[in-house]
Design a protein around this motif. Structure first.
Motif, PDB file in Angstrom:
ATOM      1  N   GLU A   1       0.842  -1.200   0.000  1.00  0.00           N
ATOM      2  CA  GLU A   1       0.000   0.000   0.000  1.00  0.00           C
ATOM      3  C   GLU A   1       0.882   1.256   0.000  1.00  0.00           C
ATOM      4  OE1 GLU A   1      -3.388   2.103   2.784  1.00  0.00           O
ATOM      5  OE2 GLU A   1      -3.207  -0.083   2.833  1.00  0.00           O
ATOM      6  N   THR A   2       1.962   1.205   0.775  1.00  0.00           N
ATOM      7  CA  THR A   2       2.913   2.331   0.791  1.00  0.00           C
ATOM      8  C   THR A   2       3.520   2.518  -0.596  1.00  0.00           C
ATOM      9  OG1 THR A   2       3.429   1.985   3.120  1.00  0.00           O
ATOM     10  CG2 THR A   2       5.064   3.186   1.827  1.00  0.00           C
TER      11      THR A   2
ATOM     12  N   ASP B   1       1.123   4.267  -2.808  1.00  0.00           N
ATOM     13  CA  ASP B   1       1.093   5.688  -2.442  1.00  0.00           C
ATOM     14  C   ASP B   1       2.311   6.412  -3.003  1.00  0.00           C
ATOM     15  OD1 ASP B   1      -1.265   5.212  -1.057  1.00  0.00           O
ATOM     16  OD2 ASP B   1      -0.302   5.192   0.924  1.00  0.00           O
TER      17      ASP B   1
END
Length: 106
Positions: free
Chosen positions: A71-72, A75
């Motif tokens: 998820e990072t 992003d």
């Protein structure tokens, strides 16, 4: 005691403007800038293997052959896209690795 082997580095041979063969990557970059052709290098966002290695799980992280972005990492890729999507930036060519995390970053 044996010395550790040096890490492999990428190098591309090319001809200089006067016809000499050179494998100096920096010379290639300088030559592009002289002709007004800037270029950018981008590394993929955080992959699942990076997160495992950061948690101290080196074997598990290195065991993933083609991990996806975390998820990072997604992003980070979105932030990069926003940063590179400005009117003054215009890309003629994008070259990427076929690995999943690189394609997801692209």
């Amino acid at each position: 005691r044996r010395q550790p082997r040096p890490k492999a580095t990428a190098s591309t041979a090319h001809r200089t403007r006067d016809g000499r063969l050179s494998n100096d990557r920096n010379m290639a970059a300088r030559d592009l800038f002289k002709h007004g052709r800037p270029f950018s290098f981008v590394r993929h966002g955080e992959g699942a293997h990076d997160a495992l290695i950061d948690e101290g799980k080196q074997e598990a992280g290195r065991g993933l052959l083609d991990p996806e972005l975390t998820e990072t990492g997604h992003d980070q890729a979105a932030a990069l896209a926003k940063e590179l999507s400005t009117p003054e930036r215009n890309f003629d060519v994008v070259v990427t690795s076929p690995l999943t995390r690189a394609l997801q970053t692209t």
